[in-house]
Design an enzyme around this catalytic site. Sequence first.
Site, short mmCIF file in Angstrom:
data_model
loop_
_atom_site.label_atom_id
_atom_site.label_comp_id
_atom_site.label_asym_id
_atom_site.label_seq_id
_atom_site.Cartn_x
_atom_site.Cartn_y
_atom_site.Cartn_z
N GLU A 60 0.76 -1.25 0.06
CA GLU A 60 -0.26 -0.23 0.33
C GLU A 60 0.57 1.13 -0.26
OE1 GLU A 60 -0.61 -2.38 2.28
OE2 GLU A 60 -3.35 -2.89 1.29
N HIS A 129 -11.09 -4.21 10.27
CA HIS A 129 -11.78 -4.04 9.12
C HIS A 129 -12.76 -3.37 8.89
CE1 HIS A 129 -8.55 -7.25 7.61
NE2 HIS A 129 -9.02 -7.35 6.80
#
Lengths: 330, 330, 361, 361
Positions: A60, A129
Amino acid sequence: MAVVTYRQALHDTLAAEMRRDESVLLMGEEIGRFEGSYKITAGLLAEFGPERVRDTPISEEGFVGAAIGAAMLGLRPVVEIMTINFSLLAIDQIVNHAAKIRAMFGGQASVPMVIRTPGGGGQQLGASHSQNIEVFYAHIPGLKVVVPSTPADAKGLLTAAIRDDDPVLVIENLGLYSTKGEVPDGEHLVEIGRAAIARPGEDITIVAYSRAVMVALAAAQNLGRDGVSAEVVDLRSLRPLDRRTVVASARKTSRVVVLEDDWLSYGIGAELAATIQEGAFDYLDAPVRRVAAAEVPVPYAKPLENAVLPDAAALTKVIGEMLDATAFDR
Amino acid sequence: MAVVTYRQALHDTLAAEMRRDESVLLMGEEIGRFEGSYKITAGLLAEFGPERVRDTPISEEGFVGAAIGAAMLGLRPVVEIMTINFSLLAIDQIVNHAAKIRAMFGGQASVPMVIRTPGGGGQQLGASHSQNIEVFYAHIPGLKVVVPSTPADAKGLLTAAIRDDDPVLVIENLGLYSTKGEVPDGEHLVEIGRAAIARPGEDITIVAYSRAVMVALAAAQNLGRDGVSAEVVDLRSLRPLDRRTVVASARKTSRVVVLEDDWLSYGIGAELAATIQEGAFDYLDAPVRRVAAAEVPVPYAKPLENAVLPDAAALTKVIGEMLDATAFDR
Amino acid sequence: AAPAAPADQAELVGYLRQMVLIRTFELRAAEMYQRARIGGYCHLNLGEEATVVGLAAALEQRDFLFATYREHGYAIARGVSPRRVMAELFGKRDGVSGGWGGSMHIFDASVHLLGGYGIVGGQLPPATGAALAVALRTPPGSESPAVMCLLGDGTTNIGSFHESLNLAAVWRLPIVFVVVNNGLGMGTTVEAASAEPELYRRGAAYRIPGSRVDGDDVLAVRDAARSALDRARNDRQPMLLETVSERLRGHSVVDPARYRTPDEVEAARRADPVPALRARLVGAGALDEAAAVAIEADAAATVDDAVAFAEESPDPDVGRLFANVYATPVANAAKALPGDPLFAPGELDDLDDLDDLPRGA
Amino acid sequence: AAPAAPADQAELVGYLRQMVLIRTFELRAAEMYQRARIGGYCHLNLGEEATVVGLAAALEQRDFLFATYREHGYAIARGVSPRRVMAELFGKRDGVSGGWGGSMHIFDASVHLLGGYGIVGGQLPPATGAALAVALRTPPGSESPAVMCLLGDGTTNIGSFHESLNLAAVWRLPIVFVVVNNGLGMGTTVEAASAEPELYRRGAAYRIPGSRVDGDDVLAVRDAARSALDRARNDRQPMLLETVSERLRGHSVVDPARYRTPDEVEAARRADPVPALRARLVGAGALDEAAAVAIEADAAATVDDAVAFAEESPDPDVGRLFANVYATPVANAAKALPGDPLFAPGELDDLDDLDDLPRGA
Ligand SMILES: Cc1ncc(C[n+]2csc(CCOP(=O)(O)OP(=O)(O)O)c2C)c(N)n1
Ligand SMILES: Cc1ncc(C[n+]2csc(CCOP(=O)(O)OP(=O)(O)O)c2C)c(N)n1
Ligand SMILES: [Mg+2]
Ligand SMILES: [Mg+2]
C-alpha cells in the site's frame, strides 16, 4: 436517467474517464485479473489493458506513493485501497507527502490523484476491518475528501475528483455498493466542497454522510408519518466542509442531530456540533446530538456488532428525545 | 520538590521506572549511543545497557510492532518515536494492532506498552515535521492518550502510563522540553483520564492541553491584570476525555474558548465544543470558540509559520471578543 | 585512483570547481545556521561532495532526481543557483521553494529536481511512480529519461525501500536507486542497523543488480551512475548503486557527534574528497596552486553573493498563505487564521431570512 | 517422496488423521458460511493441510505461533478444540476468542497461538517482538522457546516483511518466518507480485538462511521446520522457510476464482496432499481401507460435534461490550451506546450548585 447500483456508477465513471483522458490510469491490489475485491473494476482490464489497469503487489505504501510520483509528472492515477483500514499502511504517503507536496515546494508541483477506498462496518469483518476513520483524512489540509451517499453522487464526485488537480480521497462504503439509484446520463459532476439538502424539512435537521444518509432518509420518512418534518443534510464533502449549508439548516429547524458511522469521540460529528453551536448559537432549541458508534474495537459477533453501530432506531430515539425536550407539538 | 525541565522529568521517570521494574525496556531510534534525538534518554544506555536501551534501525512500523509483541509476552516496552510525524509509518501497528489486540482476541492478551512521541510546530521544521495529529490517536478506542503540559505531569503521566496494562501514547511537545517546573519527589502518579484545573477563574474558561496550557496560563495572567478572571482547564488526557471537568468549568464561567495547536477542522477542539454545547447548553452565554492552527501545511519561513500557529495574541483577541459580545463588565 | 587521461583532467577541474563550491556553500550554511539566519533542521553534504558531483554529472537534463533532506549540494550541482538555495535556507521569497520548504525541501521543477524529502524513505515510492510515468510515456532507449532516487544507508531498513524496489523491478521501471552510504544514520552505524551491511547486495531480493563504488572518487561515481542510468533507460532495468563516503560532521548542524571516536573523526577527515582531488590535480599539473586558489576564491565570492541575495530577499507574503494549498480552487476551502471566527461577521446574515420560516417549537 | 520407515508410518497415520480433520472442518466451515452461520471473511486451509500439520508437529509446546487470517487448521493442529474454533466462526460466547474475533482472529493463549491477523503483514512485527521477549528472558539452547511466524507469499512484498526480518537478524532473535506459498495472493501470482519469486532467497537481504520445502509433504515440512526452529533456539539465528503448496479453492469462501484456468485448477487438485497421503499409507500397508474410512468418519463426527456445540453456544453478552477495551480500568472511559447522550440524565446534576457561583455577565 438509468437506475444503477453505486458499484456500477463507480465502474462506469472509471471507464468513462479513462476513455476521455488517457492520462487516467488505475492502480491497486486485485483490480485487474481478480476484477476488484468489491468488483468495482470488473471488465476494465479487458478494455484498457494491464498498463492502465495496473495490479499491484500488496504494498500500500509503495503503490500509493508511486501514484503520487506519477501524478507529479502529469498522469492522473486513480488508486484503489481495498478498504480504508489498509490505508493506514499508506497514510504517511497520503498525509506527509500527497497533502504537502504542493505547498511545501512552494506551489511548483501538483498531485492530481484520486484514492478510492471503502469504509464501513456491519459486515462482521472484525475490529481491524470495520473502521470508519475518515476523520484522519478530513483533518488534513491539502487533501480533499468526498463521501458519496448515492449512485448519482458516486458518479458526480468521482468524476470531479479525477478531474481535480489535487489529491482527492473518495471514501466509499461497503454498505452502499449494492444500493441503487438514478444516475444522470452523460457528463455529471458534483462540486467538491458543497453539501446537499437530501430532503427538505422544517422541524429537525439530520446531518449525515455516506451510508448514514440512507439511514437518515429512511428515518425521516418514518418521522414524516408521525407529523415530524425532518431535513436531511448530506455533507458530500468532508474537506472542504460546507459549514454554511449545515448552519443554514440548523438555523431553520433549530434542532440538529448528526448521524455518523465512526466513533463518537473526535469523530466527524464533533466538528459539525462545534460548527453549528458557533454558527447557529441563538437559533438552537436544544444541543446538537450525535448518534455514532460505541467506542470499542468493532466485534465480530453479529449481536455485538449490531449493538456497536448506529442505526435508524438509535437515531429515531434521539430525535424523539430532542422533540420532547423542546416541547415539539406532534 | 525540585525544579527541573520537562526533558529532565521524562528522563528521570524513565530511569526510575527501569530501576523499579526490570520488565521495562526502551526502544527507538537513536535513544542509546546518540542519547536521543531530543536527549530524553541521555545516559540511560550507560546505566541499563543495550538490551534495555535498544537502538533500532529506522523501521518505525517494525519496532513499534515489535514492542507490541514483546508486551504481549509481558515485557513493558517504552518506545520513542522521534516525532509524532513519523508515527504515521507505524500507525497500522498502533491503531490496527495495539488498540485492538485485547478486545479482538476476547480479552486474552494485553499490550502494556508506552509510545512516547513529541508533537509540536514552531520549530521551522516544515510541513511534514510540524504536525499535531494527536486527534488520530484520540479517536481510537483501545488506546489511552495523555498530553502532559508540565514537568510534574510529564513525570506523573509517564509513570502512570508505564504501569498501565494498556497501550498508552504519551504525546510530548518539542516546545515544552526545555520548560521548567516543580516536580514532586519520589513516587508521583497522575491519574489517566482526568483533567485538572490549571488555574481557577470565574469569567471565562480556556481549555487547553500540552504546550497550549502554558500559553493559556500566560494569557490568563495578563487578563487578570485587566480584571478578567480566566479559568484554565488542562485536559491532561485526550482519551479518555474528562468531559465532566470541562463541562463543570463551562457551567461555572459560561464562556469557553479552546486553545489547541492542531488544525481547526476536526481537531481536538471540535470534540470539546461538541461536548460543552451538549453538557452546558443552558449555561453558555456565547458559543464556544476555538483558537487553532490555520489549515495549511505548516510553512518553513518564520513569518509564515508564525501566522499559521495559534498564540497568546490570537487567544487574547478571541477572549476580548467573547467578553464584549456577552457584555462583560470590565 | 588510477591516473586520469588529459580529457578527464579538464573535466576533473570542472568537478573540483563544483565540489569546492558545494563545500564552501555548506560551510557557510553552517555558519548562517549558527547566526540564526537558518532555522529548523539543516543537513550538510560535507564529505559527500565527490558523490554529489559525480552523480549530477551522470544525469542528463531530461532525467529526474529525487533527493533526501541532505540535498543542498545536489540542487547546486543540478544547476539551481546558489542564491536561490541560500534564500530557501533563509526562508525567503526568492528561495527555490518560495521559503515554504527550507533546507530539507529544495525543489526545482525546471531542473527536474523533484524535491528533497524529510521523511526517511518517503521519496522512494514517489520516485518509483515518476519512473512509471516515464515508462508509460516514452519508449525505452538511449533518449529515454530515467529517474535517480537518492537515499541514505540507514534508509535501506525502512519498509518503503523494500516496496519501492520490488515495484520498480516487477514493473521494470527506469530508475536508479542510489544509496549514499556515509557509514551512519544519525549515530547508528550501518552494521548496527542493517543485517546485510553490504547494502548494494540488498537488490538481490528483487533481482536488481547492485554495485558499490568509492564515493570519494568523482569519476568512479559518475561512470557507475552513468552505466546504471543507461541500463535503466535502455533495458528498463532498475538498478541499485551504493556510494561509500564519510560524513565529515554531525548528522545535522546541531549534532556535535560525540558518539564518534577521535579515530573515526580523523579517518573521515583523511578521506575528505575535496582536498584530495585538489592535491591530485595540482600534483598532476592539471592545476597550479594559483588556479586552485582562484577556484576557491570564486566559490567564496559566489557564496558571498548568495548570502547577500538571501539577506536582501523579502519574506514570503503572509497574504498568500492559502495560495498553494490547492491547485484546483474549491468551494468552502478553509482560510481562517488562528483566532478567526468560523464565520466572518455578517457572513451569515443572508441566512437570517430563514429564521422567519416556521420553526418547530 | 521416499518410502517412510515404519516408525514414520505410525506417525504419518497420526498426521493423516489431523489432515483429514482439518480438511473436514474446512469443508464444513464453507458449508456453514453458505448457510449464513458464519459471516465476514472466511479463508480456508484447503490444500495446505500437510503444511499445517507438518509445521504444528515441529513446534514444541513452549513455542509461540503467530498466524494469518487463514488459520483454522493451525489452531486445531496446535490443540484448540474444533468446538471452540467452530464456535468462534459462529461468533458465539464459547468461541476461542469469545466471538469477538471470528474466522480471521483465532487466539488461544493456553496453546501459545498468539493470534490470526487480518492485516497483511501485521503479525510480523509483533511476532518479532515476541521473539525479543523470549531472547531477553531465556538463554539460547535446546530448551529455549522459539517463535514461528506464518505469512503468505503475497505478504513478502509488504514493508513489514522487510523491517521485521531485518530487526530479527540485527537482534539475532529466535524466530522462524514461514512463507506459506500457495502460488497466489488472492488472484495475483507470485511471479506477478514478487520480483524475486524464489521467495526463500529473500532472506539474503538480511543474511537470513532461507530454504524451500514441498508443502504437500508433511514429513519434509516438519523436518525443515524443526531444523529451522532448532537453529533459532540454539543459535538465535532467525530463519526463513518457504513451503510450497496449492490453494484448492478461492481466496476466501466467496471467491469463485474465475481467474484460474481449468488446467491450473486441475493441477491443484492433483497436488492435493490429503488423498495423496491416504493413498500412500494404504498403498504401503500402513493403513487399510477400513481404517482410512474410520479416520474420515471420526473427523466427520468431531466436526458434527463442533457444529452442534457452536449452534448451542450462546451469543456473547452485549452487557459486556466494554469489558475488554482496557486491561487497566480508567476514569471516564467511554461507555455510551449509539444514541446515548454524552451525559446520563442527572449525571451532571451535582454540578448545578456551581451555577450559583458568580457568573461573568
Ligand atoms: C520515518 C522517519 N524516521 C526517522 C526520521 C529521523 N531521521 C532523519 S535523518 C535520519 C537518519 C537517516 O540516515 P541515512 O539514511 O543513513 O541518511 P544520512 O542522514 O546519513 O544522509 C533519521 C533517523 C525521519 N526523518 N523519518
Ligand atoms: C494491508 C492489507 N492489504 C490488503 C489486504 C487484503 N488481502 C487480504 S489477504 C490478501 C492476499 C494475501 O496473499 P498471501 O500473502 O499470498 O496469503 P494467502 O491468502 O494466499 O494465504 C490480501 C491482498 C489486507 N488484508 N491487508
Ligand atoms: Mg547515512
Ligand atoms: Mg498466497
